[in-house]
Structures are given as C-alpha cells and as structure tokens.
Design a protein around this motif. Sequence first.
Motif, PDB file in Angstrom:
ATOM      1  N   SER A   1       0.825  -1.200   0.000  1.00 55.51           N
ATOM      2  CA  SER A   1       0.000   0.000   0.000  1.00 55.51           C
ATOM      3  C   SER A   1       0.866   1.260   0.000  1.00 55.51           C
ATOM      4  O   SER A   1       2.095   1.213  -0.027  1.00 55.51           O
ATOM      5  CB  SER A   1      -0.893   0.009   1.237  1.00 55.51           C
ATOM      6  OG  SER A   1      -0.131   0.285   2.394  1.00 55.51           O
ATOM      7  N   TYR A   2       0.190   2.389   0.097  1.00 52.20           N
ATOM      8  CA  TYR A   2       0.847   3.688   0.167  1.00 52.20           C
ATOM      9  C   TYR A   2       1.337   4.003   1.575  1.00 52.20           C
ATOM     10  O   TYR A   2       2.031   4.989   1.785  1.00 52.20           O
ATOM     11  CB  TYR A   2      -0.127   4.789  -0.271  1.00 52.20           C
ATOM     12  CG  TYR A   2      -1.311   4.944   0.657  1.00 52.20           C
ATOM     13  CD1 TYR A   2      -1.289   5.861   1.699  1.00 52.20           C
ATOM     14  CD2 TYR A   2      -2.431   4.151   0.503  1.00 52.20           C
ATOM     15  CE1 TYR A   2      -2.359   5.992   2.563  1.00 52.20           C
ATOM     16  CE2 TYR A   2      -3.512   4.280   1.358  1.00 52.20           C
ATOM     17  CZ  TYR A   2      -3.476   5.194   2.385  1.00 52.20           C
ATOM     18  OH  TYR A   2      -4.543   5.301   3.238  1.00 52.20           O
ATOM     19  N   HIS A   3       0.971   3.188   2.568  1.00 48.30           N
ATOM     20  CA  HIS A   3       1.303   3.496   3.958  1.00 48.30           C
ATOM     21  C   HIS A   3       2.814   3.481   4.183  1.00 48.30           C
ATOM     22  O   HIS A   3       3.543   2.672   3.597  1.00 48.30           O
ATOM     23  CB  HIS A   3       0.640   2.489   4.901  1.00 48.30           C
ATOM     24  CG  HIS A   3      -0.858   2.550   4.876  1.00 48.30           C
ATOM     25  ND1 HIS A   3      -1.565   3.594   5.410  1.00 48.30           N
ATOM     26  CD2 HIS A   3      -1.771   1.707   4.364  1.00 48.30           C
ATOM     27  CE1 HIS A   3      -2.854   3.376   5.246  1.00 48.30           C
ATOM     28  NE2 HIS A   3      -3.006   2.241   4.599  1.00 48.30           N
TER      29      HIS A   3
ATOM     30  N   ASN B   1      -3.868  -7.037 -12.692  1.00 51.22           N
ATOM     31  CA  ASN B   1      -2.862  -5.976 -12.768  1.00 51.22           C
ATOM     32  C   ASN B   1      -3.494  -4.582 -12.780  1.00 51.22           C
ATOM     33  O   ASN B   1      -2.808  -3.598 -13.069  1.00 51.22           O
ATOM     34  CB  ASN B   1      -2.006  -6.146 -14.030  1.00 51.22           C
ATOM     35  CG  ASN B   1      -1.024  -7.293 -13.914  1.00 51.22           C
ATOM     36  OD1 ASN B   1      -0.673  -7.717 -12.808  1.00 51.22           O
ATOM     37  ND2 ASN B   1      -0.594  -7.824 -15.046  1.00 51.22           N
ATOM     38  N   ALA B   2      -4.787  -4.499 -12.464  1.00 48.55           N
ATOM     39  CA  ALA B   2      -5.493  -3.221 -12.561  1.00 48.55           C
ATOM     40  C   ALA B   2      -4.848  -2.146 -11.697  1.00 48.55           C
ATOM     41  O   ALA B   2      -4.786  -0.974 -12.096  1.00 48.55           O
ATOM     42  CB  ALA B   2      -6.964  -3.403 -12.184  1.00 48.55           C
ATOM     43  N   TYR B   3      -4.355  -2.510 -10.521  1.00 47.58           N
ATOM     44  CA  TYR B   3      -3.736  -1.515  -9.641  1.00 47.58           C
ATOM     45  C   TYR B   3      -2.515  -0.884 -10.316  1.00 47.58           C
ATOM     46  O   TYR B   3      -2.378   0.344 -10.366  1.00 47.58           O
ATOM     47  CB  TYR B   3      -3.356  -2.175  -8.317  1.00 47.58           C
ATOM     48  CG  TYR B   3      -2.606  -1.270  -7.361  1.00 47.58           C
ATOM     49  CD1 TYR B   3      -3.283  -0.348  -6.569  1.00 47.58           C
ATOM     50  CD2 TYR B   3      -1.214  -1.337  -7.250  1.00 47.58           C
ATOM     51  CE1 TYR B   3      -2.608   0.485  -5.691  1.00 47.58           C
ATOM     52  CE2 TYR B   3      -0.527  -0.513  -6.381  1.00 47.58           C
ATOM     53  CZ  TYR B   3      -1.226   0.387  -5.599  1.00 47.58           C
ATOM     54  OH  TYR B   3      -0.546   1.205  -4.742  1.00 47.58           O
ATOM     55  N   TYR B   4      -1.647  -1.725 -10.843  1.00 46.03           N
ATOM     56  CA  TYR B   4      -0.437  -1.215 -11.481  1.00 46.03           C
ATOM     57  C   TYR B   4      -0.775  -0.504 -12.790  1.00 46.03           C
ATOM     58  O   TYR B   4      -0.123   0.483 -13.155  1.00 46.03           O
ATOM     59  CB  TYR B   4       0.541  -2.369 -11.724  1.00 46.03           C
ATOM     60  CG  TYR B   4       0.845  -3.120 -10.455  1.00 46.03           C
ATOM     61  CD1 TYR B   4       1.659  -2.568  -9.475  1.00 46.03           C
ATOM     62  CD2 TYR B   4       0.277  -4.374 -10.217  1.00 46.03           C
ATOM     63  CE1 TYR B   4       1.912  -3.244  -8.295  1.00 46.03           C
ATOM     64  CE2 TYR B   4       0.531  -5.056  -9.039  1.00 46.03           C
ATOM     65  CZ  TYR B   4       1.342  -4.484  -8.082  1.00 46.03           C
ATOM     66  OH  TYR B   4       1.571  -5.159  -6.911  1.00 46.03           O
TER      67      TYR B   4
ATOM     68  N   GLY C   1      -0.639   5.390  -5.423  1.00 40.20           N
ATOM     69  CA  GLY C   1      -2.075   5.187  -5.383  1.00 40.20           C
ATOM     70  C   GLY C   1      -2.545   4.680  -4.044  1.00 40.20           C
ATOM     71  O   GLY C   1      -1.803   4.025  -3.320  1.00 40.20           O
ATOM     72  N   PHE C   2      -3.756   5.030  -3.694  1.00 38.60           N
ATOM     73  CA  PHE C   2      -4.428   4.319  -2.608  1.00 38.60           C
ATOM     74  C   PHE C   2      -5.862   4.115  -3.014  1.00 38.60           C
ATOM     75  O   PHE C   2      -6.405   4.799  -3.882  1.00 38.60           O
ATOM     76  CB  PHE C   2      -4.267   5.017  -1.262  1.00 38.60           C
ATOM     77  CG  PHE C   2      -5.052   6.292  -1.078  1.00 38.60           C
ATOM     78  CD1 PHE C   2      -6.297   6.284  -0.467  1.00 38.60           C
ATOM     79  CD2 PHE C   2      -4.515   7.508  -1.467  1.00 38.60           C
ATOM     80  CE1 PHE C   2      -6.995   7.453  -0.264  1.00 38.60           C
ATOM     81  CE2 PHE C   2      -5.207   8.688  -1.267  1.00 38.60           C
ATOM     82  CZ  PHE C   2      -6.463   8.668  -0.658  1.00 38.60           C
ATOM     83  N   SER C   3      -6.490   3.110  -2.403  1.00 39.03           N
ATOM     84  CA  SER C   3      -7.742   2.613  -2.933  1.00 39.03           C
ATOM     85  C   SER C   3      -8.838   2.633  -1.889  1.00 39.03           C
ATOM     86  O   SER C   3      -8.628   2.250  -0.731  1.00 39.03           O
ATOM     87  CB  SER C   3      -7.541   1.176  -3.433  1.00 39.03           C
ATOM     88  OG  SER C   3      -8.765   0.613  -3.851  1.00 39.03           O
TER      89      SER C   3
ATOM     90  N   HIS D   1     -13.775  -0.583  -5.878  1.00 39.83           N
ATOM     91  CA  HIS D   1     -12.627   0.203  -5.449  1.00 39.83           C
ATOM     92  C   HIS D   1     -12.456   1.406  -6.368  1.00 39.83           C
ATOM     93  O   HIS D   1     -12.569   1.277  -7.583  1.00 39.83           O
ATOM     94  CB  HIS D   1     -11.336  -0.617  -5.498  1.00 39.83           C
ATOM     95  CG  HIS D   1     -11.459  -1.996  -4.925  1.00 39.83           C
ATOM     96  ND1 HIS D   1     -11.533  -2.226  -3.579  1.00 39.83           N
ATOM     97  CD2 HIS D   1     -11.540  -3.202  -5.520  1.00 39.83           C
ATOM     98  CE1 HIS D   1     -11.643  -3.527  -3.368  1.00 39.83           C
ATOM     99  NE2 HIS D   1     -11.660  -4.141  -4.531  1.00 39.83           N
ATOM    100  N   VAL D   2     -12.178   2.547  -5.784  1.00 42.39           N
ATOM    101  CA  VAL D   2     -11.706   3.700  -6.549  1.00 42.39           C
ATOM    102  C   VAL D   2     -10.229   3.859  -6.238  1.00 42.39           C
ATOM    103  O   VAL D   2      -9.846   4.006  -5.069  1.00 42.39           O
ATOM    104  CB  VAL D   2     -12.467   4.984  -6.189  1.00 42.39           C
ATOM    105  CG1 VAL D   2     -11.906   6.167  -6.976  1.00 42.39           C
ATOM    106  CG2 VAL D   2     -13.954   4.824  -6.455  1.00 42.39           C
TER     107      VAL D   2
END
Length: 487
Positions: free
Chosen positions: A63-65, A350-353, A364-366, A406-407
């Motif tokens: 994640s972005y954390h 692979n949608a996140y990437y 990104g964060f979702s 998810h957005v």
Amino acid sequence: MNRTGPVHCRSEQEDPTAMTAAPQLARTAPAAVEAVLDRLRPLLGDRLTTSAAVCEQHGRDESYHDPMPPDAVAFAESTEEVAAIVRACADHTVPVIPFGTGTSLEGHVAALRGGICLDLSHMTAILEVRPEDMDCTVQAGVTRKQLNEHLRDTGLFFPIDPGADASLGGMAATRASGTNAVRYGTMREAVLALTVVTADGRVLKTGRRARKSAAGYDLTRLFVGSEGTLGVITEVTLRLHGIPECVLSAVCPFPGLKAAVDTVIETIQTGVPIARIEFLDANQMRGINAYSGTDYAIAPTLFLEFHGTEAFAREQVGMVEAIAAEHGATGFQWAETLEDRNRLWQARHNAYYAGLALKPGAKGFSSDVCVPISRLADCLADTAEDCAASSVVTAIVGHVGDGNFHVLFIVDPDAPEEVAAARALNDRIVARALAMEGTCTGEHGVGYGKMAFLEAEHGPEGMAVMRALKVALDPDDIMNPGKIVRV
C-alpha cells in the motif's frame, strides 16, 4: 440519486495532506527486545535476524502506507516454534507482528511499536488433502497458487482469489475474497477450522472438520478477519471445490456505467450462478490497455466467467448475453483457451499497477466499499460523478457481483493539494456507502489505515465490544498493536 453530504470520519488531529497517518506509538524498550532475542537465538539460529534491509522489507506492505520496520524478524517453521516465539515476547511484553507475503493494503504489517515480526513464509507444508471430504489442512505460509498446483491432479481447487499470490494464513487473517467471491464466497465461508497461537503462547484448535456445528462460540470466525490482533494463525483447514468441466470467460463493453451495473444487478437477481463478474470504468480500461498491451474498448466494461458442465455454462452465457443486450452491450469478446483466460484475468489482476501507469511517478491508494446489491447502481453512479468533478486522477474497478468496488486515487505524494483532495473524496465515498448500509471495507481489512472509518461504521457500542475481546485475549496488547482497535 440518493446523494450523501460530506461526513468527516477522520480525526481532526490527522494531517489531511499526509498519504498515511500512522499512530504515534511508543517504541518498545530496547532492553526488552534484546532479552527476547537472547532467548530466541538458540532456537532459531540464523532464522532470527536484525538486518536493517530485512526489517525494512517486513515493515511494509503493497500500500501507500509508510513502512514501519520491526526490531527483528523471526522465521518460524512450525506451530511449536511460533508458540515459543510468542511466549518469549509475552514474557517481556514485546509486540508480535505476523507476516505472510506482505501483500496487504492497509498497513497490516507495520511494526508501529517495533518488536518481532513473525514471518510464516517457511511454513509451507500441505499437511493433508482429503478428496472424499473436499477439504484440506495446510500450514499458514502456503500460498493459494501453491495449494492449487498441489491439487491439480485431484480434480479439486481452492477458489478464493484476491489477485495477489497471498499466503492462506494471511488470507484467513484478513478475511480475504476477490474475483470468485460472487460464486464461491470469501474466506469467511472457506475456512473450516484454524490452529492459532494465542497471545500467551497457548496452541488453540478453533474447530473441527464438520461442515456445520452448533457447539459453543464460533472461535473460527472470531480469528478469521482478526488481522493478527488476537493470535497467530499457523494452520488452516479449508473447503475445496470440484474443478468445473467447462470454463468460459469474456469481456463485454457497455455504452455507459449504468448499463453495465444494471446488467450485473439483473444477472444476480435472476439467479445466474456466474463465477466472476467484474466492473472496470473507461479510465481503468485505458490503463489496462497501456500496461498489459491489450486492445479492449475504452468504455465501462464487464469481465465475466462462467463455470459448470459445457451445457450449463453455455446456458448461463445465453442468459447473460440476453440481459447485456437489453442494456446496450456492444458484444462479447471471448477467451476460450486456458492461455487466453489466464491473460484476461491477469490483465484484471494488474489493474492496480495499470492505474498507476496513468500517471507515471504517482502513488495510489484505494477505497474498498461494499454496499447491498440493490444500492450498487446509485452508489457507483454518484461516485463516478464525484470522481469526474475532482481534480484527482481516478480509476474504478470492482467485484460488483457482491456489491464491492474500489476507486484508485492516483496522486503525487509530494503535492499536498492532490493528497488532500483524494482523502476528501475517499471520505465522501465511505460516508455514502455507510449511509446505504454498506461497509468501509469489503475485503482489504482495517489495519491502521481504516480505523477511523471502522468507528464510524460500528459506533461506540460495537467498538466497545471489539475492545473487550481484544483486552480479554491480549491484555498486554502485544499482538499486532495499533491495528483495528485502539487499546
């Protein structure tokens, strides 16, 4: 549309421009950590390390954390070793942070107070497969792909597919689901029993292999989704399913978001036992084409999969094609071979990437909301309007067959105005889902990233019960502290 006004779920003390707001918890005393290390070195040898690089790796997820490294990492190979590690930590009040493959998304593995990261990735034994009962027992470090490779010649498979090749212990701990949940359920339904090491080092069997039981409190469900805050899962007994005779996959674009979502709702309400039905908006499809080298239409799109005998699968296809045509679908693009199906679903996974590729160099964060299926169209349409009106680059993707979407917010972490806008938009999406009797997290879990939202969802009474459970099972707050509930 049933629009929801702004609801502020976050603490006023949080920095609205920060990509993450990790709780500021006091680090564990170095002397206590050293005492635990002295006790564990004879047991683990070189499987205990304080290497800065290894600790850094184990303090971050996908994640972005911000990463928060532990003081040391212990690689266990058995339930008995896990129990010994936990007992040593309990005796010196040193935190224990379980670690599977590090694919979580809400800061689950961050060592907020330091302590010992307990890595279960060496626990990869598939202990028993019972084809006649359609179940199996595995150690917690086995990944879903490893299990399905082992099962390949039995005619069985494990269907829960969160995208990442996550460990089965981690999937149980986060109550994972994924693309197959609309047909096969989530880890809540898949787990029959667990072996858990409690906060004082006891080994607990939470249940037996019977498909149903009314024998006392449901201890299995207590630990499924507990994210390592109540104990360490070391073994998992799972339901299996027969490999379908026929699998058909397709991609279908639509003239608009509402047409795609209405197709989903009608498909579910008609009772079609579809295996996967995934929604991707036009921006997400643009990213997938660029990232995966595909040439899908840049339009709101459904990815679908049908399981069954050949006759039954094709009957399902005919029903969904008819529903989609009524809503203006422009045709199905089929993936008939195993290779083509794998390519299709890999593009989806692979949608996140692919989303991040829409803005190179960004992070990104979702969001991760889930609503009743009857509210999905309103929730998604209002969310899409908010995204279109925002300056933030977004992409929408979801397991819409069960109301979960998810957005992905794609922002420059060094641009405070972008981050603040994304967080405000995320707050609004969560508030809307809660107003529609939905949840702030359909599958990612809480970690520390969604703790404020959890309080908004469950209220003071619900949170008080959760805290009471945490204190009863972990009175010294050593099990993955700072996650789910504040003690």
